[in-house]
Design a protein around this motif. Structure first.
Motif, PDB file in Angstrom:
ATOM      1  N   GLU B  70       7.813   3.365   4.439  1.00 59.56           N
ATOM      2  CA  GLU B  70       6.414   3.800   4.448  1.00 59.56           C
ATOM      3  C   GLU B  70       5.557   3.010   3.472  1.00 59.56           C
ATOM      4  O   GLU B  70       4.341   2.988   3.577  1.00 59.56           O
ATOM      5  CB  GLU B  70       6.317   5.297   4.098  1.00 59.56           C
ATOM      6  CG  GLU B  70       6.978   6.221   5.108  1.00 59.56           C
ATOM      7  CD  GLU B  70       8.484   6.265   4.946  1.00 59.56           C
ATOM      8  OE1 GLU B  70       9.169   6.652   5.906  1.00 59.56           O
ATOM      9  OE2 GLU B  70       8.980   5.876   3.873  1.00 59.56           O
ATOM     10  N   ARG B  71       6.178   2.374   2.514  1.00 61.27           N
ATOM     11  CA  ARG B  71       5.389   1.638   1.519  1.00 61.27           C
ATOM     12  C   ARG B  71       5.092   0.216   1.962  1.00 61.27           C
ATOM     13  O   ARG B  71       4.432  -0.527   1.272  1.00 61.27           O
ATOM     14  CB  ARG B  71       6.131   1.598   0.182  1.00 61.27           C
ATOM     15  CG  ARG B  71       6.209   2.950  -0.465  1.00 61.27           C
ATOM     16  CD  ARG B  71       6.759   2.836  -1.865  1.00 61.27           C
ATOM     17  NE  ARG B  71       6.946   4.155  -2.432  1.00 61.27           N
ATOM     18  CZ  ARG B  71       7.416   4.359  -3.640  1.00 61.27           C
ATOM     19  NH1 ARG B  71       7.748   3.341  -4.402  1.00 61.27           N
ATOM     20  NH2 ARG B  71       7.563   5.576  -4.100  1.00 61.27           N
ATOM     21  N   HIS B  84       5.421  -8.219  -9.618  1.00 60.91           N
ATOM     22  CA  HIS B  84       5.417  -7.317 -10.780  1.00 60.91           C
ATOM     23  C   HIS B  84       6.198  -7.917 -11.952  1.00 60.91           C
ATOM     24  O   HIS B  84       5.759  -7.835 -13.103  1.00 60.91           O
ATOM     25  CB  HIS B  84       6.044  -5.960 -10.412  1.00 60.91           C
ATOM     26  CG  HIS B  84       5.163  -5.150  -9.514  1.00 60.91           C
ATOM     27  ND1 HIS B  84       5.619  -4.095  -8.765  1.00 60.91           N
ATOM     28  CD2 HIS B  84       3.854  -5.264  -9.233  1.00 60.91           C
ATOM     29  CE1 HIS B  84       4.620  -3.585  -8.071  1.00 60.91           C
ATOM     30  NE2 HIS B  84       3.547  -4.281  -8.335  1.00 60.91           N
ATOM     31  N   ARG B  98       2.409  -3.117 -19.997  1.00 61.45           N
ATOM     32  CA  ARG B  98       2.599  -3.107 -18.560  1.00 61.45           C
ATOM     33  C   ARG B  98       1.828  -1.932 -17.970  1.00 61.45           C
ATOM     34  O   ARG B  98       1.924  -0.813 -18.466  1.00 61.45           O
ATOM     35  CB  ARG B  98       4.087  -2.955 -18.250  1.00 61.45           C
ATOM     36  CG  ARG B  98       4.413  -2.947 -16.785  1.00 61.45           C
ATOM     37  CD  ARG B  98       5.904  -2.701 -16.628  1.00 61.45           C
ATOM     38  NE  ARG B  98       6.317  -2.831 -15.245  1.00 61.45           N
ATOM     39  CZ  ARG B  98       6.232  -1.871 -14.355  1.00 61.45           C
ATOM     40  NH1 ARG B  98       5.747  -0.699 -14.709  1.00 61.45           N
ATOM     41  NH2 ARG B  98       6.626  -2.064 -13.118  1.00 61.45           N
ATOM     42  N   ALA B  99       1.079  -2.206 -16.900  1.00 63.17           N
ATOM     43  CA  ALA B  99       0.353  -1.122 -16.237  1.00 63.17           C
ATOM     44  C   ALA B  99       1.303  -0.346 -15.336  1.00 63.17           C
ATOM     45  O   ALA B  99       2.132  -0.938 -14.656  1.00 63.17           O
ATOM     46  CB  ALA B  99      -0.789  -1.698 -15.407  1.00 63.17           C
ATOM     47  N   PRO B 100       1.207   0.989 -15.311  1.00 63.37           N
ATOM     48  CA  PRO B 100       2.093   1.772 -14.445  1.00 63.37           C
ATOM     49  C   PRO B 100       1.744   1.572 -12.977  1.00 63.37           C
ATOM     50  O   PRO B 100       0.619   1.213 -12.642  1.00 63.37           O
ATOM     51  CB  PRO B 100       1.823   3.209 -14.879  1.00 63.37           C
ATOM     52  CG  PRO B 100       0.455   3.184 -15.453  1.00 63.37           C
ATOM     53  CD  PRO B 100       0.261   1.824 -16.066  1.00 63.37           C
ATOM     54  N   ASP B 101       2.714   1.821 -12.116  1.00 65.23           N
ATOM     55  CA  ASP B 101       2.512   1.712 -10.674  1.00 65.23           C
ATOM     56  C   ASP B 101       2.109   3.086 -10.140  1.00 65.23           C
ATOM     57  O   ASP B 101       2.884   4.034 -10.234  1.00 65.23           O
ATOM     58  CB  ASP B 101       3.813   1.251 -10.009  1.00 65.23           C
ATOM     59  CG  ASP B 101       3.653   1.131  -8.498  1.00 65.23           C
ATOM     60  OD1 ASP B 101       2.587   1.512  -7.990  1.00 65.23           O
ATOM     61  OD2 ASP B 101       4.597   0.650  -7.855  1.00 65.23           O
ATOM     62  N   PRO B 102       0.908   3.227  -9.571  1.00 65.33           N
ATOM     63  CA  PRO B 102       0.456   4.544  -9.101  1.00 65.33           C
ATOM     64  C   PRO B 102       1.352   5.141  -8.026  1.00 65.33           C
ATOM     65  O   PRO B 102       1.381   6.343  -7.844  1.00 65.33           O
ATOM     66  CB  PRO B 102      -0.937   4.255  -8.530  1.00 65.33           C
ATOM     67  CG  PRO B 102      -1.378   3.003  -9.195  1.00 65.33           C
ATOM     68  CD  PRO B 102      -0.134   2.208  -9.425  1.00 65.33           C
ATOM     69  N   LEU B 103       2.079   4.313  -7.279  1.00 66.70           N
ATOM     70  CA  LEU B 103       2.917   4.850  -6.199  1.00 66.70           C
ATOM     71  C   LEU B 103       4.370   5.015  -6.626  1.00 66.70           C
ATOM     72  O   LEU B 103       5.226   5.312  -5.810  1.00 66.70           O
ATOM     73  CB  LEU B 103       2.860   3.925  -4.976  1.00 66.70           C
ATOM     74  CG  LEU B 103       1.503   3.769  -4.304  1.00 66.70           C
ATOM     75  CD1 LEU B 103       1.636   2.960  -3.030  1.00 66.70           C
ATOM     76  CD2 LEU B 103       0.880   5.111  -3.989  1.00 66.70           C
ATOM     77  N   GLU B 104       4.623   4.810  -7.933  1.00 68.07           N
ATOM     78  CA  GLU B 104       5.992   4.758  -8.419  1.00 68.07           C
ATOM     79  C   GLU B 104       6.809   5.989  -8.029  1.00 68.07           C
ATOM     80  O   GLU B 104       7.930   5.875  -7.575  1.00 68.07           O
ATOM     81  CB  GLU B 104       5.970   4.634  -9.938  1.00 68.07           C
ATOM     82  CG  GLU B 104       7.166   3.948 -10.510  1.00 68.07           C
ATOM     83  CD  GLU B 104       6.862   3.538 -11.937  1.00 68.07           C
ATOM     84  OE1 GLU B 104       7.001   2.355 -12.228  1.00 68.07           O
ATOM     85  OE2 GLU B 104       6.463   4.391 -12.738  1.00 68.07           O
ATOM     86  N   ASP B 105       6.242   7.160  -8.190  1.00 69.01           N
ATOM     87  CA  ASP B 105       7.026   8.362  -7.914  1.00 69.01           C
ATOM     88  C   ASP B 105       6.360   9.249  -6.869  1.00 69.01           C
ATOM     89  O   ASP B 105       6.462  10.456  -6.905  1.00 69.01           O
ATOM     90  CB  ASP B 105       7.272   9.149  -9.209  1.00 69.01           C
ATOM     91  CG  ASP B 105       5.995   9.367  -9.977  1.00 69.01           C
ATOM     92  OD1 ASP B 105       4.929   9.001  -9.456  1.00 69.01           O
ATOM     93  OD2 ASP B 105       6.057   9.904 -11.085  1.00 69.01           O
ATOM     94  N   ILE B 106       5.662   8.610  -5.952  1.00 67.91           N
ATOM     95  CA  ILE B 106       5.027   9.363  -4.875  1.00 67.91           C
ATOM     96  C   ILE B 106       5.705   8.992  -3.565  1.00 67.91           C
ATOM     97  O   ILE B 106       5.839   7.832  -3.233  1.00 67.91           O
ATOM     98  CB  ILE B 106       3.519   9.045  -4.788  1.00 67.91           C
ATOM     99  CG1 ILE B 106       2.832   9.487  -6.081  1.00 67.91           C
ATOM    100  CG2 ILE B 106       2.907   9.732  -3.587  1.00 67.91           C
ATOM    101  CD1 ILE B 106       1.385   9.110  -6.145  1.00 67.91           C
ATOM    102  N   ASP B 108       5.151  10.789  -0.399  1.00 71.41           N
ATOM    103  CA  ASP B 108       4.676  11.394   0.836  1.00 71.41           C
ATOM    104  C   ASP B 108       3.527  10.642   1.514  1.00 71.41           C
ATOM    105  O   ASP B 108       2.855  11.164   2.359  1.00 71.41           O
ATOM    106  CB  ASP B 108       4.236  12.828   0.555  1.00 71.41           C
ATOM    107  CG  ASP B 108       3.094  12.877  -0.446  1.00 71.41           C
ATOM    108  OD1 ASP B 108       2.860  11.858  -1.109  1.00 71.41           O
ATOM    109  OD2 ASP B 108       2.442  13.922  -0.542  1.00 71.41           O
ATOM    110  N   HIS B 109       3.277   9.420   1.120  1.00 74.45           N
ATOM    111  CA  HIS B 109       2.209   8.689   1.795  1.00 74.45           C
ATOM    112  C   HIS B 109       2.822   7.848   2.914  1.00 74.45           C
ATOM    113  O   HIS B 109       4.008   7.567   2.941  1.00 74.45           O
ATOM    114  CB  HIS B 109       1.470   7.781   0.828  1.00 74.45           C
ATOM    115  CG  HIS B 109       2.328   6.713   0.257  1.00 74.45           C
ATOM    116  ND1 HIS B 109       2.362   5.440   0.768  1.00 74.45           N
ATOM    117  CD2 HIS B 109       3.224   6.741  -0.747  1.00 74.45           C
ATOM    118  CE1 HIS B 109       3.235   4.729   0.090  1.00 74.45           C
ATOM    119  NE2 HIS B 109       3.766   5.501  -0.843  1.00 74.45           N
TER     120      HIS B 109
END
Lengths: 272, 186
Positions: B70-71, B84, B98-106, B108-109
């Motif tokens: 899905e990603r 990265h 280092r900037a965090p990844d907004p989709l790292e622990d999501i 359901d998209h």
């Protein structure tokens, strides 16, 4: 970023400002503060989640526009050597779901033809598993052949490098590996040096040998090495030895030294 | 581009998940040149680029199970990992976090699989055409960010324009590239 509009702080309300942050994140140019804020928003905003994934795909187009590098066989050998080392016991063959499905279909069809098919189901299943086994065996043989071809190709390169009078550096095992010996050859015609080594002891699962080229007291990693069960192991190094003072092999954590220099003991070394 | 007889990227990745070394080698053969080209362009040094590519494929070996269709496509996933890691190295050099990844622990998209098809089908000519059609300032903004690892503020300073302009150029540029993929997927 300090000059961010105030409304960006409202993590839940979608607006175009978030879409700009999403775009910046997709190309890797968002600072930590904004990225954290975006993360909070993205959790609750399906539109931004979708957009971020799509923008990332779009950003990939930038990479696709680059010229591809020539194949790097030495690097592949390093990757596969480490992966092979980390691999556990051989996996058993996966179940064959088609056989199960076939059997279930036959059970649902009583009658003469159904029983006739059921009679064929078991031999067919056995035949299917046999075919699967033969295919697996064929694949294993091909992999073995490919590995032998790679090794033969390396040996030929090594012999050619020696024959053309390339610079040679003998390696001697230390107290930790008294049976180890080897040699590095730098081809005159250019290209990466080749290392052949034998007699190195097997390391634990979470360790790997790392080759270092040392010049002016500064070590540079030249690749990882996983000794095989065969008599000698041959690898292509990633760093030339011309101008260096020494080549050394150390034991490091799997994946290589965590720092810029060696962290483990020396197993073999030689002066250039 | 794969033919009917070759395994798909996802099939190879599934085989990697089953610890099949041949599948890792096949993925390496398929994509290492692309990843190496990207890392070299970003870092400017061969050793660093090779380290990035080695990290990426060992991460694939160790974490194939973390891939989520899905990603995005496997190709996108691999290149994103290379990107990265190269960004991390660039930021380490500049002593930036280092900037965090907004989709790292999501989880359901969803992204339609057609994006994967588009990335697989896109030709070199289409990529060159799309990049060539970007206005120079948008292309420069995207390249400074994507290849150079520059922050939006740094780009604004380099280009001598307001931060909002940089944000707008980034988004417009990506929209055009997204349009290219949308066109390919038909």
């Amino acid at each position: 970023m300090s000059n961010r509009p105030d409304h960006v702080n409202q993590a839940t309300d979608h607006d175009e400002t978030f879409e700009e942050l999403v775009a910046a994140q997709a190309v890797g140019s968002l600072g930590s503060d904004d990225a954290n804020r975006l993360k909070d928003h993205v959790r609750q905003c399906a539109r931004c989640r979708q957009l971020l994934a799509e923008y990332r795909s779009a950003a990939t187009v930038l990479a696709l526009g680059l010229e591809q590098s020539p194949p790097n066989v030495g690097l592949k050998e390093n990757v596969l050597a480490v992966a092979s080392r980390e691999m556990g016991a051989p996996q058993s063959l996966p179940p064959a779901p088609n056989v199960v499905v076939l059997a279930r279909q036959e059970e649902a069809r009583p009658g003469f033809f159904g029983r006739l098919r059921l009679a064929y189901a078991l031999p067919l299943a056995v035949l299917f598993v046999l075919c699967l086994g033969l295919a697996w065996w064929n694949l294993a043989l091909q992999e073995q052949l490919s590995a032998q071809q790679t090794q033969l190709e390396r040996q030929n390169r090594f012999i050619a490098a020696v024959a053309e009078g390339g610079q040679r550096v003998p390696l001697v095992g230390t107290d930790r590996a008294p049976d180890a010996s080897g040699e590095v050859v730098q081809p005159v015609s250019g290209g990466p040096p080749l290392l052949v080594v034998r007699g190195l002891p097997q390391l634990s699962q979470d360790q790997v040998y790392e080759v270092w080229v040392i010049a002016g007291g500064q070590p540079t990693s030249a690749g990882l090495l996983q000794p095989s069960d065969e008599q000698s192991t041959m690898v292509r190094l990633r760093h030339e030895i011309t101008g260096a003072d020494m080549v050394a092999l150390t034991a490091e954590p799997a994946g290589g030294s965590p720092g810029p220099g060696p962290t483990g003991p020396i197993y073999a070394a030689g002066r250039v | 581009v794969t033919t009917a007889s070759e395994p798909t990227d996802e099939q190879l990745l599934a085989a990697v998940g089953r610890r099949e070394l041949g599948a890792l080698e096949a993925l390496y053969d398929r994509y290492h040149r692309l990843a190496l080209g990207l890392a070299r362009r970003m870092l400017g040094d061969e050793q660093g680029a090779e380290d990035v590519v080695q990290d990426v494929f060992l991460a694939v070996w160790r974490q194939a199970h973390l891939y989520r269709r899905e990603r995005g496509a496997v190709k996108t996933w691999l290149l994103a990992m290379a990107h990265h890691r190269a960004i991390d190295r660039l930021r380490q050099r500049a002593n930036l976090d280092r900037a965090p990844d907004p989709l790292e622990d999501i989880e359901d998209h969803t992204v339609a699989p057609v994006w994967e098809q588009a990335l697989a089908q896109i030709t070199v000519e289409e990529v060159a055409g799309a990049l060539g059609s970007l206005p120079p300032e948008q292309r420069e903004t995207l390249e400074l960010a994507y290849f150079g690892g520059r922050s939006q503020s740094q780009i604004a300073e380099l280009q001598g324009v307001p931060l909002g302009t940089v944000k707008g150029r980034t988004r417009l540029g990506l929209e055009k590239l997204r349009g290219l993929l949308a066109g390919v997927r038909g």
